[in-house]
Design an enzyme around this catalytic site. Structure first.
Site, PDB file in Angstrom:
ATOM      1  N   GLY A 102       0.674  -1.235  -0.093  1.00  0.00           N
ATOM      2  CA  GLY A 102      -0.009  -0.031   0.052  1.00  0.00           C
ATOM      3  C   GLY A 102       0.800   1.175   0.025  1.00  0.00           C
ATOM      4  O   GLY A 102       2.101   1.257  -0.202  1.00  0.00           O
ATOM      5  N   CYS A 103       0.329   2.394   0.222  1.00  0.00           N
ATOM      6  CA  CYS A 103       1.091   3.521   0.230  1.00  0.00           C
ATOM      7  C   CYS A 103       1.685   3.871   1.547  1.00  0.00           C
ATOM      8  O   CYS A 103       2.314   4.874   1.648  1.00  0.00           O
ATOM      9  CB  CYS A 103       0.125   4.908  -0.167  1.00  0.00           C
ATOM     10  N   VAL A 104       1.313   3.223   2.562  1.00  0.00           N
ATOM     11  CA  VAL A 104       1.822   3.648   3.841  1.00  0.00           C
ATOM     12  C   VAL A 104       2.212   2.477   4.769  1.00  0.00           C
ATOM     13  O   VAL A 104       1.887   1.408   4.458  1.00  0.00           O
ATOM     14  CB  VAL A 104       0.818   4.469   4.808  1.00  0.00           C
TER      15      VAL A 104
ATOM     16  N   SER B 299      -0.862   6.028  -5.135  1.00  0.00           N
ATOM     17  CA  SER B 299      -2.109   5.906  -4.504  1.00  0.00           C
ATOM     18  C   SER B 299      -3.257   6.532  -5.275  1.00  0.00           C
ATOM     19  O   SER B 299      -3.073   7.537  -6.154  1.00  0.00           O
ATOM     20  CB  SER B 299      -2.205   6.650  -3.127  1.00  0.00           C
TER      21      SER B 299
END
Lengths: 104, 417
Positions: A102-104, B299
């Site tokens: 994911g992004c984090v 994202s």
């Protein structure tokens, strides 16, 4: 990022052992990486790995299980049989690609 | 003089921003700009996260699209049935046809509960909820209030989803919600993800992993749901793992618009493959895709729509004059993460750099990266005004388009044996 020896090949890996240089992967390396996680590669494994390798440069990200399943024609259930438990992570590892994240 | 025609599909964050910016840049007597959307109201999507946890109904989440588009932009309300890139025509379901010289696809991504067997049906919006739509968010609010205890499962079907941190934020806000009601011992919260962790980037994981432990939010990883047995209230994975729930808040599979898949311009999830630096379609040079509708390896977030739109607009102006496109998008994303109790985190990253700690946008802040602060929470709250009044009209914001290392630092990296 570190440089390690796998067999007699020097490769760049991240803190979890995933290859960081697309060009450093070879078929032979795939076998060695698979052995590290107790997987013996069959033709079906190779079908998934080849798809992942071919897809990555244009897609820009390691394919998700769903993408592999839809475009390589391997049912998701089968991917869980081939790479048990954490198929997305294991496939990426053997294919010398970043693990899906994911992004984090 | 024959007008050149720019058609933009979708009047969401990216579509509205691009329309407004280009209306200012392209001569009104030379260019017709048409925006097509299927409904009249623009939804402030980040606002939906708060709806389930707020007491009042006065949430400023909807405004008429017409009010948000500059004069000189034609807004057509209609359902798009097909795109014909060879004929350069858009077919509407009412039979209308709109021709274009250049096309910008900005139709976003939508939750598709129909794609997971067992999600829709008698339990949808009863014990199975989603909060990415107005209807869903208000239904969840009632369900949370009526919940007397048991296991609340917060779940993601698959990646990518828009606003990928939102399900984590929901889990944090739900924990705070029940703790404030004295129900922390009655409600068990489990976060279920197809990824191999709630946090998957190494540095963020190191800084934030404890947030879940401290709040006793359990995490089930590598779970790819195959179907929901709504009678038994159980998620069933492709490898036959089962997770029971009393209340399920899920993020359904996200897909781009169906007409994109049918047009030959989309991938297996109906996203438009584009050059990740110019946003030009890889299949058709006069077609671009901005916002969630494309396949950028970053994202799906409003900030990405904003930053990429700035780059796209510059490139588009070069492209239509027959010049080379020289501006390059770096995948910059900047996202607030609500963590409950009036606090939040901020993360700032791009294609090549994971979220790093530090201050943003300048060395002294005022916002903190990868740290829970009240200032970050207020930043997210204040952002609503910025969204309506600065971002959508296409004005510049005081943050760099491309990710900057200003204020950031890399913590010493641990080398695992």
């Amino acid at each position: 990022m570190t440089v390690v020896n796998l067999g007699d090949t020097r490769i760049h890996v991240d803190s979890e052992g995933f290859l960081t240089e697309y060009g450093e992967w070879t078929d032979e390396l795939a076998g060695q990486l698979a052995a590290q996680i107790e997987i013996e590669l069959t033709d079906e494994h190779w079908k998934a790995i080849r798809f992942l390798r071919a897809d990555y440069p244009s897609h820009g990200e390691t394919a998700t299980l769903r993408r592999v399943s839809t475009l390589a024609g391997i049912p998701i259930k089968q991917l869980f049989v081939l790479f048990p438990g954490k198929p997305a992570k294991k496939m990426a590892y053997v294919a010398g690609l970043p693990k899906p994240r994911g992004c984090v | 003089m024959v007008m050149r025609r720019l058609v933009i599909l979708g009047a969401g964050t990216a579509g509205t921003t691009v329309a407004n910016k280009l209306r200012r840049r392209l001569a009104p007597d030379e260019w017709r700009i048409t925006v097509i959307d299927r409904d009249r109201d623009h939804l402030y999507q980040p606002g939906l996260l708060f709806v389930p946890f707020e007491r009042d109904d006065s949430m400023d989440v909807l405004r008429p699209r017409r009010d948000l588009l500059r004069n000189g932009i034609q807004l057509l309300i209609g359902e798009i049935s097909a795109v014909d890139p060879d004929r350069k025509a858009i077919r509407l379901s009412d039979g209308g046809v709109v021709c274009y010289d250049y096309l910008v696809i900005a139709t976003g991504t939508s939750p598709r509960p129909d794609q997971t067997p067992g999600m829709l049906g008698p339990e949808w919006h009863r014990s199975i909820h989603d909060f990415y739509t107005c209807e869903g968010a208000f239904a969840v609010r009632e369900a949370l209030r009526d919940f007397t205890g048991g296991r609340l499962v917060v779940h993601v079907v698959d990646q990518p989803i828009k606003c990928p941190v939102a399900p984590l934020e929901f889990a944090f806000l739900a924990e705070a919600f029940y703790r404030r009601r004295g129900m922390q011992d009655q409600v068990e919260i489990v976060y279920v993800t197809p990824l191999d962790g709630a946090f998957t980037k190494p540095i963020a994981s190191r800084y934030l992993g404890r947030l879940l432990d401290e709040r006793k939010i359990a995490v089930e990883t590598d779970f790819l749901v195959e179907r929901i047995d709504s009678g038994r209230k159980t998620l069933v994975s492709y490898d036959d793992r089962e997770i029971g729930y009393d209340l399920l808040v899920t993020v359904p599979l996200n897909m781009g618009a169906d007409f994109i898949g049918a047009s030959g311009l989309g991938d297996e999830l109906n996203y438009v493959p584009v050059d990740k630096h110019t946003l030009q379609s890889t299949a058709n040079p006069d077609v671009f895709a901005v916002g969630d509708a494309n396949d950028l390896p970053t994202s799906k977030a409003g900030s990405v729509a904003h930053f990429s739109s700035e780059i796209f607009v510059e490139n588009f102006c070069q492209y239509v004059e027959g010049r080379a496109m020289t501006h390059s998008f770096d995948g910059h994303a900047n996202c607030f993460v609500e963590t409950g109790d009036g606090k939040g985190l901020l993360i700032d990253f791009n294609y090549d750099t994971e979220p790093l700690p530090g201050q943003f946008p300048l060395g002294f802040g005022p916002l903190s990266l990868l740290r829970e602060t009240r200032a970050n929470h207020w930043g997210k709250v204040a952002f609503r005004w910025i969204y309506w009044h600065l971002l959508l009209p296409g004005r510049r914001l005081p943050v760099p388009t491309r990710m900057s290392m200003t204020g950031k630092h890399r913590p010493d990296e641990e080398v695992r044996p």
